[in-house]
Enzyme design. Structure first.
Site, mmCIF file in Angstrom:
data_model
loop_
_atom_site.group_PDB
_atom_site.id
_atom_site.type_symbol
_atom_site.label_atom_id
_atom_site.label_comp_id
_atom_site.label_asym_id
_atom_site.label_seq_id
_atom_site.Cartn_x
_atom_site.Cartn_y
_atom_site.Cartn_z
ATOM 1 N N GLY A 144 2.911 -3.266 7.153
ATOM 2 C CA GLY A 144 2.945 -4.456 7.266
ATOM 3 C C GLY A 144 3.613 -4.979 8.740
ATOM 4 N N THR A 166 1.265 5.746 6.861
ATOM 5 C CA THR A 166 0.019 5.977 6.596
ATOM 6 C C THR A 166 -0.847 6.116 8.107
ATOM 7 O OG1 THR A 166 0.488 4.986 4.467
ATOM 8 C CG2 THR A 166 -1.591 4.966 5.096
ATOM 9 N N GLU A 222 2.680 2.618 -0.839
ATOM 10 C CA GLU A 222 3.710 3.635 -1.390
ATOM 11 C C GLU A 222 3.550 4.926 -2.209
ATOM 12 O OE1 GLU A 222 6.723 4.047 0.252
ATOM 13 O OE2 GLU A 222 5.504 2.522 1.594
#
Length: 714
Positions: free
Chosen positions: A202, A163, A452
Site C-alpha cells: 500500500g 509480497t 498479511e
C-alpha cells in the site's frame, strides 16, 4: 419554477385513502426510541468499557463533530467518487490529520482515532502501519535516530515491500536479493525474475518515497562462494525527493483497481542492480559488518524479525471487532425499524428483528463482535508485554504470540468478513445500496482474509505450534499458554469423558460451554497430530513436504477449534474481570473499568450465545456427537437453549449495538442512523448523486435525445 397547486377536489378525494395508510404507518424514529426503552441494562456504562473510558468516548464524539466540518473529512460525496478521486481524497485526509496532529500538538493515539473516524484509506496507511513500526522494532538505535525524525516530519513517506508476484505468505521463498559488496560496503538490491516483482504494498504505487524491502541477504564468503542468509529488511529509496520520479534502476507503479480499498495505491516494484549503503540494512538484531561478516541474532531472538508481522496481525484482530460491530450496528438498527408483513389486515407490519431468522443472524453476530473486541484488547496487551520482554532481550513469549496471532487473525477476519456480508443480506434491497454503508465496509474489509498471510496458511502456522506442543506433552514436556489444556489431553479424550450438561439451562454455564469447546479443540489437535504421524509412516512429525501438504485439512480444523476456544475463554474472563472490578469500584463513576450486575448478566448471555453459535455453525456439535462426548439429548438441549437465548437477548439488541457508540459520522450509513430516520436518510443521500446534477442527466444531449427524437419519424 412556480409552485404546483393541487385543487381542493383532488385533495378531498385523496384524504380518505391517506388516512387508511396512516392508520398502520409507523415512524422509524419512534421504533428506535421504543427499542432503547426495552433494554434491561445501562448501555452507556457498557459504552465506556468498550471505548476505553468516558473521557476517550467523549473525545471520539468531539473529534467526529470536528472532522465532519473539514473539507477533507466531509463524507457527503464519499460514495460517488471515482478511483482517482478516492486516491487524492484519501491522501488529503491522511495529510489533513497529520497536520492537525502537528498544529494542535495531538498524540499518535489521537491521530489513530481520527484516522478511524475519517475512515478514508489512503497512501499513508503503510507508512504509519508498517514502515515506522519496522524501523522501531528492527532498526538499531542509530537507525531510529536517523530515520524516525524524517518519518514523523513527513520528509519521507514509506511503505513495506514484502509480497511478490510469485511469493506471499512463504517469506523464505522471496526472490528479491540484497547482495553485499565488500569493496564498496553497499548492498545491491535486485529482482532477478519477473516473479520477484514486489506486488501489493500500500502507498507504493504513487505515494511512497522509501520502502522497507524484504530481500534475501546474499553475502560472498572469503572464497567468493555466495551464502544465502534468508529474508532481511532493507531501507531503500525509491523516488527522487524533489521530482517524485523513480530513481535509476527502480521500476514502480500502481497495480490497478481492486474489490475495494481503492483510495490506497497498492503498487508494484522491481529493482535493477540498485545500490544502497550498508547501514540501510535494519540491524537491531542481525548485522553485516563492513568486512562482510554476517552476525546472526542471538538464538534467543533469532525470529525477532517476525515482530512486525506479529504486531500487524494482533492489530488486525483488534480491528475485527470494531469492523463487525459497525456492520451489525447498521443492520440491527435497520432491522428494528424496518417492517414487513402485517399479522392481519389493518394491523401494523412486524419489525423484521422480531422474525426469529433475522434475530438468529444478527444476535450471534453481535455476540461475535463483542468476543472479537475483548480478544482484540487481550491481543494488544499480549503484544505490549512482548515488547517489554523484547527490550530486555527476552523472546520466550514470541512462539505463543506468533501462533495465537496467526490463528486468530484468520478466524477473526473470517468471522468479520462473512458477518459483514450477512448483515448486508438482512437489510434486503437497501443493503445493496452503497448508501447503507455496508458494501463499502465489506469491500474495504475483505482484503483482511488474505493480506498479511492467507488465512489457511495462518491456520497452518497455528496448527504446527499446537501439534508440536502435543508431541511435547506426549514426551513428558508441559504445554504452556493457550495450549495448556493439551497437558490433560489423555484424560480429556478418554472414552469416559462426557459433557456435563444435564439440562437445558446447563448450557448457560460458562464452564460447560468452555469444556465442550476445549474438548473439541483437544480432539482436533490430537486428530491432526495422528494424521500427520500416519502420513510419515511412523517416522515422526514432518512440517514440510508431501506428508504436511497433503494433510492440511485436519490441521486447519484444529487451529480453528483452538482459536474458538480461546475467543470464548477470553470473553468469559473479560466479563468476570469487569464484574469483579465493580465490587471494588462501582461503575457509577462511568470510567469504563467495570460493569454492574445487569450489564454483566447480559454479557454472560452474549458469551453463552457465542459459544453455542460457534458449536452449531462450525459443525462442532456433529464432531462432539461423533466423538461420543455429547449425546443426542444434549445436542437437542443446546439447540433449544440457543433459541431461548435469542428471545432473551432480543429486547437488548439495539442497546447492545448502541454501546459500541459509533458516531453517525463514522458509520456514514442511511440505514444505521442513531435517530432511526432511515428513509429520509436514504432520500437525502441519494439526492447528492452526480447523476442528479441536472434533471435531464448526462446521457440526454448526445445519447438519448437522438434516439427519442426519431419517434417523430416513425
Amino acid at each position: 419554477m412556480a409552485a404546483r397547486v393541487v385543487d381542493e377536489r383532488t385533495q378531498l378525494l385523496q384524504r380518505p385513502a391517506s388516512e387508511i395508510i396512516l392508520r398502520t404507518h409507523t415512524e422509524p424514529t419512534e421504533d428506535l426510541k421504543q427499542e432503547r426503552r426495552r433494554a434491561t441494562f445501562n448501555f452507556e456504562e457498557l459504552a465506556y468499557v468498550l471505548n476505553g473510558g468516558k473521557e476517550l468516548l467523549e473525545k471520539k464524539q468531539r473529534f467526529a463533530e470536528i472532522l465532519a466540518k473539514t473539507s477533507w473529512g466531509d463524507k457527503s460525496r464519499r460514495y460517488f467518487l471515482g478511483r482517482e478521486e478516492e486516491y487524492v481524497g484519501g491522501l488529503r485526509a491522511a495529510l489533513g490529520i497529520w497536520e492537525k496532529m502537528k498544529t494542535e500538538n495531538l498524540s499518535l493515539e489521537d491521530g489513530a482515532l481520527m484516522r478511524t473516524l475519517v475512515d478514508f484509506p489512503g497512501g499513508l496507511e503503510l507508512h504509519i502501519g508498517m514502515f515506522i513500526p519496522s524501523i522501531m522494532s528492527q532498526g538499531s538505535s542509530e537507525q531510529q535516530a536517523k530515520w524516525m525524525p524524517l518519518c514523523m516530519g513527513l520528509k519521507i513517506i514509506g511503505t513495506y515491500a514484502q509480497t511478490e508476484l510469485g511469493h506471499g505468505t512463504f517469506v523464505r521463498g522471496l526472490e528479491t536479493t540484497a547482495t553485499y559488496d565488500r569493496q564498496t560496503q553497499e548492498f545491491v538490491i535486485h529482482s532477478p525474475t519477473l516473479t520477484a516483482t514486489k506486488w501489493w504494498p500500500g502507498g507504493l504505487g504513487k505515494t511512497a518515497t522509501h520502502a522497507v524491502v524484504m530481500a534475501r541477504l546474499m553475502v560472498p564468503d572469503e572464497r567468493g562462494a555466495m551464502r544465502d542468509y534468508g529474508p532481511h529488511g532493507f531501507i531503500a529509496q525509491l523516488r527522487d525527493l524533489d521530482s517524485h520520479l523513480p530513481l535509476p534502476g527502480v521500476t514502480i507503479g500502481d497495480i490497478g483497481p481492486k474489490v475495494g480499498y481503492n483510495g490506497v495505491d497498492n503498487g508494484y516494484l522491481s529493482f535493477d542492480h540498485v545500490r544502497i549503503p550498508r547501514d540501510q540494512m535494519l540491524m537491531r538484531f542481525a548485522k553485516v559488518t563492513p568486512e562482510g561478516r554476517y552476525v546472526p541474532p542471538p538464538p534467543s531472538n533469532s525470529k525477532a524479525s517476525y515482530a512486525t508481522m506479529v504486531f500487524v496481525r494482533a492489530d488486525i484482530v483488534k480491528n475485527a471487532g470494531s469492523s463487525l460491530g459497525r456492520a451489525v450496528t447498521i443492520a440491527t438498527r435497520y432491522a428494528a425499524v424496518r417492517r414487513q408483513t402485517a399479522p392481519a389486515p389493518g394491523e401494523r407490519e412486524l419489525q423484521v428483528l422480531d422474525y426469529q431468522n433475522c434475530a438468529a443472524t444478527l444476535l450471534p453476530l453481535i455476540a461475535s463482535s463483542y468476543a472479537l473486541s475483548f480478544m482484540g484488547e487481550e491481543m494488544m496487551s499480549m503484544y505490549r508485554r512482548f515488547e517489554q520482554d523484547r527490550d530486555r532481550g527476552e523472546f520466550g513469549a514470541l512462539p505463543e504470540l506468533h501462533a495465537l496471532s496467526s490463528g486468530l487473525k484468520a478466524l477473526c477476519t473470517w468471522i468479520t468478513a462473512d458477518g459483514i456480508e450477512e448483515c448486508r443480506r438482512t437489510c434486503g434491497g437497501h443493503g445493496y445500496s452503497k448508501l447503507s454503508g455496508l458494501p463499502t465496509l465489506f469491500q474495504n474489509y475483505v482484503q483482511n482474509v488474505t493480506w498479511e498471510g492467507d488465512n489457511n496458511v495462518m491456520c497452518l502456522q497455528t496448527a504446527r505450534y499446537l501439534i508440536k506442543a502435543l508431541a511435547g506433552v506426549q514426551q513428558g514436556k508441559r504445554a504452556a499458554g493457550s495450549a495448556a489444556y493439551l497437558n490433560d489431553v489423555v484424560s480429556e479424550l478418554a472414552p469416559g469423558s462426557r459433557c456435563a450438561a444435564a439440562c437445558d439451562e446447563c448450557w448457560l454455564r460458562p464452564d460447560v460451554a468452555a469444556a465442550a469447546l476445549r474438548h473439541a479443540a483437544a480432539r482436533s489437535v490430537a486428530s491432526a497430530t495422528a494424521t500427520l504421524a500416519a502420513a510419515t509412516g511412523g517416522k515422526g512429525l514432518a512440517f514440510e513436504g508431501r506428508a504436511w501438504s497433503e494433510n492440511t485439512v485436519d490441521s486447519i480444523r484444529a487451529a480453528k477449534a483452538h482459536c474458538t476456544f480461546v475467543l470464548h475463554q477470553t470473553f468469559v474472563d473479560s466479563v468476570a474481570r469487569l464484574e469483579a472490578a465493580a465490587s471494588v469500584s462501582p461503575p457509577a463513576g462511568g470510567q469504563g473499568q467495570s460493569v454492574g450486575a445487569d450489564t454483566a448478566a447480559v454479557l454472560r448471555q452474549l458469551a453463552a450465545l457465542f459459544a453455542l453459535e460457534q458449536m452449531e455453525r462450525s459443525g462442532g456439535v456433529a464432531a462432539l456427537l461423533e466423538d461420543g462426548y455429547m449425546s443426542a439429548a444434549q445436542a437437542a438441549a443446546l439447540r433449544r437453549r440457543h433459541r431461548l437465548l435469542l428471545a432473551a437477548l432480543r429486547p437488548n439488541a439495539v442497546a447492545l449495538v448502541d454501546a459500541f457508540a459509533f458516531p453517525d459520522y463514522l458509520l456514514n450509513s442511511a440505514l444505521g442512523r442513531a435517530d432511526g430516520d432511515v428513509y429520509r436518510g436514504l432520500l437525502e443521500m441519494a439526492r447528492g448523486s452526480p447523476l442528479n446534477a441536472t434533471q435531464e442527466g448526462p446521457a440526454w444531449p448526445e445519447v438519448l435525445r437522438p434516439v427519442l427524437a426519431a419517434r417523430s419519424r416513425l
